[in-house]
Design a protein around this motif. Structure first.
Motif, PDB file in Angstrom:
ATOM      1  N   GLU A  96       0.843  -1.197   0.000  1.00  0.00           N
ATOM      2  CA  GLU A  96       0.000   0.000   0.000  1.00  0.00           C
ATOM      3  C   GLU A  96       0.879   1.248   0.000  1.00  0.00           C
ATOM      4  O   GLU A  96       1.832   1.338   0.775  1.00  0.00           O
ATOM      5  N   ILE A  97       0.559   2.204  -0.848  1.00  0.00           N
ATOM      6  CA  ILE A  97       1.284   3.480  -0.872  1.00  0.00           C
ATOM      7  C   ILE A  97       0.306   4.593  -0.522  1.00  0.00           C
ATOM      8  O   ILE A  97      -0.739   4.733  -1.140  1.00  0.00           O
ATOM      9  N   VAL A  98       0.634   5.365   0.504  1.00  0.00           N
ATOM     10  CA  VAL A  98      -0.185   6.499   0.919  1.00  0.00           C
ATOM     11  C   VAL A  98       0.386   7.744   0.258  1.00  0.00           C
ATOM     12  O   VAL A  98       1.523   8.140   0.536  1.00  0.00           O
ATOM     13  N   VAL A  99      -0.401   8.343  -0.647  1.00  0.00           N
ATOM     14  CA  VAL A  99       0.112   9.421  -1.502  1.00  0.00           C
ATOM     15  C   VAL A  99      -0.722  10.682  -1.320  1.00  0.00           C
ATOM     16  O   VAL A  99      -1.898  10.628  -0.974  1.00  0.00           O
ATOM     17  N   SER A 100      -0.089  11.834  -1.598  1.00  0.00           N
ATOM     18  CA  SER A 100      -0.762  13.107  -1.375  1.00  0.00           C
ATOM     19  C   SER A 100      -1.918  13.327  -2.330  1.00  0.00           C
ATOM     20  O   SER A 100      -2.916  13.958  -1.978  1.00  0.00           O
ATOM     21  N   HIS A 101      -1.815  12.848  -3.572  1.00  0.00           N
ATOM     22  CA  HIS A 101      -2.995  12.861  -4.442  1.00  0.00           C
ATOM     23  C   HIS A 101      -2.988  11.643  -5.346  1.00  0.00           C
ATOM     24  O   HIS A 101      -1.953  11.053  -5.602  1.00  0.00           O
ATOM     25  N   THR A 102      -4.172  11.255  -5.794  1.00  0.00           N
ATOM     26  CA  THR A 102      -4.330   9.941  -6.434  1.00  0.00           C
ATOM     27  C   THR A 102      -3.862   9.953  -7.883  1.00  0.00           C
ATOM     28  O   THR A 102      -4.651   9.769  -8.812  1.00  0.00           O
ATOM     29  N   ALA A 103      -2.557  10.130  -8.061  1.00  0.00           N
ATOM     30  CA  ALA A 103      -1.969  10.184  -9.397  1.00  0.00           C
ATOM     31  C   ALA A 103      -1.357   8.849  -9.821  1.00  0.00           C
ATOM     32  O   ALA A 103      -0.877   8.736 -10.945  1.00  0.00           O
ATOM     33  N   PHE A 104      -1.388   7.840  -8.948  1.00  0.00           N
ATOM     34  CA  PHE A 104      -0.557   6.664  -9.179  1.00  0.00           C
ATOM     35  C   PHE A 104      -1.363   5.399  -9.506  1.00  0.00           C
ATOM     36  O   PHE A 104      -0.895   4.293  -9.277  1.00  0.00           O
ATOM     37  N   GLY A 105      -2.550   5.580 -10.060  1.00  0.00           N
ATOM     38  CA  GLY A 105      -3.383   4.436 -10.395  1.00  0.00           C
ATOM     39  C   GLY A 105      -2.754   3.513 -11.428  1.00  0.00           C
ATOM     40  O   GLY A 105      -2.841   2.280 -11.312  1.00  0.00           O
ATOM     41  N   TYR A 106      -2.099   4.083 -12.446  1.00  0.00           N
ATOM     42  CA  TYR A 106      -1.475   3.257 -13.480  1.00  0.00           C
ATOM     43  C   TYR A 106      -0.287   2.487 -12.917  1.00  0.00           C
ATOM     44  O   TYR A 106      -0.118   1.296 -13.191  1.00  0.00           O
ATOM     45  N   LEU A 107       0.518   3.162 -12.118  1.00  0.00           N
ATOM     46  CA  LEU A 107       1.674   2.507 -11.518  1.00  0.00           C
ATOM     47  C   LEU A 107       1.213   1.409 -10.552  1.00  0.00           C
ATOM     48  O   LEU A 107       1.768   0.309 -10.541  1.00  0.00           O
ATOM     49  N   ALA A 108       0.176   1.714  -9.771  1.00  0.00           N
ATOM     50  CA  ALA A 108      -0.327   0.736  -8.811  1.00  0.00           C
ATOM     51  C   ALA A 108      -0.899  -0.485  -9.519  1.00  0.00           C
ATOM     52  O   ALA A 108      -0.636  -1.628  -9.126  1.00  0.00           O
ATOM     53  N   GLN A 109      -1.671  -0.264 -10.576  1.00  0.00           N
ATOM     54  CA  GLN A 109      -2.254  -1.389 -11.304  1.00  0.00           C
ATOM     55  C   GLN A 109      -1.173  -2.238 -11.976  1.00  0.00           C
ATOM     56  O   GLN A 109      -1.218  -3.466 -11.934  1.00  0.00           O
ATOM     57  N   LYS A 110      -0.190  -1.585 -12.577  1.00  0.00           N
ATOM     58  CA  LYS A 110       0.844  -2.299 -13.324  1.00  0.00           C
ATOM     59  C   LYS A 110       1.697  -3.163 -12.412  1.00  0.00           C
ATOM     60  O   LYS A 110       2.085  -4.287 -12.781  1.00  0.00           O
ATOM     61  N   TYR A 111       2.006  -2.678 -11.207  1.00  0.00           N
ATOM     62  CA  TYR A 111       2.964  -3.374 -10.343  1.00  0.00           C
ATOM     63  C   TYR A 111       2.332  -3.919  -9.061  1.00  0.00           C
ATOM     64  O   TYR A 111       3.016  -4.135  -8.071  1.00  0.00           O
ATOM     65  N   GLN A 112       1.030  -4.147  -9.115  1.00  0.00           N
ATOM     66  CA  GLN A 112       0.295  -4.777  -8.021  1.00  0.00           C
ATOM     67  C   GLN A 112       0.474  -4.046  -6.683  1.00  0.00           C
ATOM     68  O   GLN A 112       0.680  -4.663  -5.635  1.00  0.00           O
ATOM     69  N   LEU A 113       0.390  -2.721  -6.744  1.00  0.00           N
ATOM     70  CA  LEU A 113       0.378  -1.914  -5.537  1.00  0.00           C
ATOM     71  C   LEU A 113      -1.051  -1.414  -5.301  1.00  0.00           C
ATOM     72  O   LEU A 113      -1.913  -1.562  -6.160  1.00  0.00           O
ATOM     73  N   GLU A 114      -1.286  -0.828  -4.134  1.00  0.00           N
ATOM     74  CA  GLU A 114      -2.590  -0.247  -3.836  1.00  0.00           C
ATOM     75  C   GLU A 114      -2.362   1.158  -3.302  1.00  0.00           C
ATOM     76  O   GLU A 114      -1.689   1.330  -2.294  1.00  0.00           O
ATOM     77  N   GLN A 115      -2.914   2.153  -4.001  1.00  0.00           N
ATOM     78  CA  GLN A 115      -2.711   3.528  -3.555  1.00  0.00           C
ATOM     79  C   GLN A 115      -3.841   3.968  -2.632  1.00  0.00           C
ATOM     80  O   GLN A 115      -5.004   3.643  -2.843  1.00  0.00           O
ATOM     81  N   VAL A 116      -3.442   4.706  -1.607  1.00  0.00           N
ATOM     82  CA  VAL A 116      -4.381   5.354  -0.698  1.00  0.00           C
ATOM     83  C   VAL A 116      -4.144   6.851  -0.872  1.00  0.00           C
ATOM     84  O   VAL A 116      -3.121   7.381  -0.441  1.00  0.00           O
ATOM     85  N   GLY A 117      -5.071   7.521  -1.551  1.00  0.00           N
ATOM     86  CA  GLY A 117      -4.884   8.936  -1.867  1.00  0.00           C
ATOM     87  C   GLY A 117      -5.471   9.839  -0.806  1.00  0.00           C
ATOM     88  O   GLY A 117      -6.612   9.663  -0.383  1.00  0.00           O
ATOM     89  N   ILE A 118      -4.680  10.822  -0.367  1.00  0.00           N
ATOM     90  CA  ILE A 118      -5.173  11.774   0.628  1.00  0.00           C
ATOM     91  C   ILE A 118      -6.170  12.730  -0.036  1.00  0.00           C
ATOM     92  O   ILE A 118      -7.230  13.013   0.496  1.00  0.00           O
ATOM     93  N   SER A 119      -5.830  13.225  -1.222  1.00  0.00           N
ATOM     94  CA  SER A 119      -6.746  14.080  -1.974  1.00  0.00           C
ATOM     95  C   SER A 119      -6.994  13.447  -3.328  1.00  0.00           C
ATOM     96  O   SER A 119      -6.510  12.353  -3.626  1.00  0.00           O
ATOM     97  N   GLY A 120      -7.734  14.161  -4.178  1.00  0.00           N
ATOM     98  CA  GLY A 120      -8.186  13.592  -5.434  1.00  0.00           C
ATOM     99  C   GLY A 120      -7.162  13.666  -6.552  1.00  0.00           C
ATOM    100  O   GLY A 120      -5.955  13.687  -6.324  1.00  0.00           O
ATOM    101  N   LEU A 121      -7.666  13.726  -7.801  1.00  0.00           N
ATOM    102  CA  LEU A 121      -6.791  13.670  -8.974  1.00  0.00           C
ATOM    103  C   LEU A 121      -5.924  14.904  -9.129  1.00  0.00           C
ATOM    104  O   LEU A 121      -4.881  14.855  -9.782  1.00  0.00           O
ATOM    105  N   THR A 122      -6.339  16.040  -8.593  1.00  0.00           N
ATOM    106  CA  THR A 122      -5.515  17.240  -8.657  1.00  0.00           C
ATOM    107  C   THR A 122      -4.985  17.550  -7.262  1.00  0.00           C
ATOM    108  O   THR A 122      -5.709  17.419  -6.270  1.00  0.00           O
ATOM    109  N   PRO A 123      -3.727  17.971  -7.165  1.00  0.00           N
ATOM    110  CA  PRO A 123      -3.144  18.213  -5.840  1.00  0.00           C
ATOM    111  C   PRO A 123      -3.801  19.351  -5.079  1.00  0.00           C
ATOM    112  O   PRO A 123      -3.635  19.464  -3.872  1.00  0.00           O
TER     113      PRO A 123
END
Length: 328
Positions: free
Chosen positions: A220-247
């Motif tokens: 699981e990666i806790v990130v400031s905004h949910t920009a990492f959906g492609y990276l998470a899907q490609k490498y079997q990670l799970e993102q937890v976004g603090i804010s939305g698609l824009t910072p």
């Protein structure tokens, strides 16, 4: 996805002014658009597209990036000179939905000279790559409601950060080579060859990520905004976004509490923030859960110092992830 766009009337008025006055637009480095007749004049909406155009075009292209280094590109507002660049360019490379002001100017000024990279690879839903929970009991109801609200807010929205999957970026590069070849048939083979070379480099990068993130204590990666959906899907990670698609999206107190709960649940040691946005919210979560902070760069643009390029920043991201997730 909610973005702030320049009013249509402003772009139209700007275009009319340029037509009446014969203004010659200047690029970020103050060179007039189309100043070198031996090179294809390309305008890129933001950095990853500039990277592709420069690597595939080589010396045969002159590339102007509408978003300056160090500036957050989502809410770019175009000045008259930049509208002129779009109007005069031989090829405009953009990603529809990411920069609304660019979308509007392209629609009015670029015509068939526009290349929308969002048409090459299907974009993921905004909620892709997120963490799935098996909520049990009343204790988790508030958490579940918060996640449901976030998903409803993003309903129908698409994640534009396609370049964070190197293999998708390679496919976009192949199509860009085709478009450059159409604009400049005499050098079409050169563009194809350079795109193939870049594809090899991007596939190598993909292999490095796959191997580097294969065995990790956490995913699981806790990130400031949910920009990492492609990276998470490609490498079997799970993102937890603090804010939305824009910072700039401001997380609610409920969302902050939910993210802190998830960070504790998964024993996150690192809360990620990015180079072009404030780290304050990430630092708040980190203090709350006793974690540290680190940069995970969505590569929407380079820093003002302009250090590195797409490949080097991605490799820095990989090392940051390996450390934070305790990968072997």
């Amino acid at each position: 996805m909610t973005f702030r766009s320049a009013p249509r009337a402003l772009v139209t008025a700007t275009a009319a002014l340029l037509a009446l006055t014969g203004v010659t637009a200047c690029s970020n480095d103050d060179n007039p658009a189309g100043a070198d007749p031996q090179r294809v004049d390309v305008v890129a909406g933001f950095y990853p597209l500039q990277f592709l155009a420069e690597r595939i075009g080589g010396d045969a292209v002159a590339v102007t990036n509408l978003a300056r280094p160090g500036a957050e590109p989502h809410d770019l507002e175009l000045n008259p000179g930049q509208v002129g660049q779009i109007s005069e360019a031989e090829l405009v490379v953009f990603l529809h939905g990411f920069q609304p002001a660019v979308d509007e100017a392209v629609e009015q000024q670029a015509g068939d000279r526009a290349f929308d990279v969002a048409t090459v690879e299907p974009l993921l839903d905004a909620t892709a790559g997120g963490h799935d929970h098996d909520h049990e009991g009343e204790e988790d109801e508030a958490h579940a409601e918060e996640e449901e609200h976030a998903e409803e807010a993003a309903d129908g929205a698409k994640d534009p950060h396609v370049w964070l999957d190197p293999t998708r970026l390679a496919t976009i590069g192949d199509k860009l080579a085709e478009r450059l070849g159409t604009a400049d048939p005499d050098r079409a083979d050169e563009y194809t060859q350079r795109a193939a070379t870049l594809r090899t480099e991007l596939e190598q990068l993909d292999t490095e990520f796959t191997e580097g993130l294969k065995t990790c204590q956490r995913r699981e990666i806790v990130v400031s905004h949910t920009a990492f959906g492609y990276l998470a899907q490609k490498y079997q990670l799970e993102q937890v976004g603090i804010s939305g698609l824009t910072p700039e999206d401001e997380p609610s107190p409920q969302r902050l509490a939910a993210v802190a709960e998830e960070a504790r649940e998964h024993q996150a040691t690192t809360i990620f923030f990015e180079t072009l946005a404030s780290p304050k919210v990430a630092e708040t979560i980190a203090r709350e859960v006793g974690a540290q902070t680190a940069v995970l760069d969505p590569i929407e643009g380079l820093s003002a110092e302009g250090d590195g390029d797409y490949l080097s920043v991605m490799r820095t991201n990989l090392q940051t992830l390996r450390t934070a997730l305790s990968c072997s």
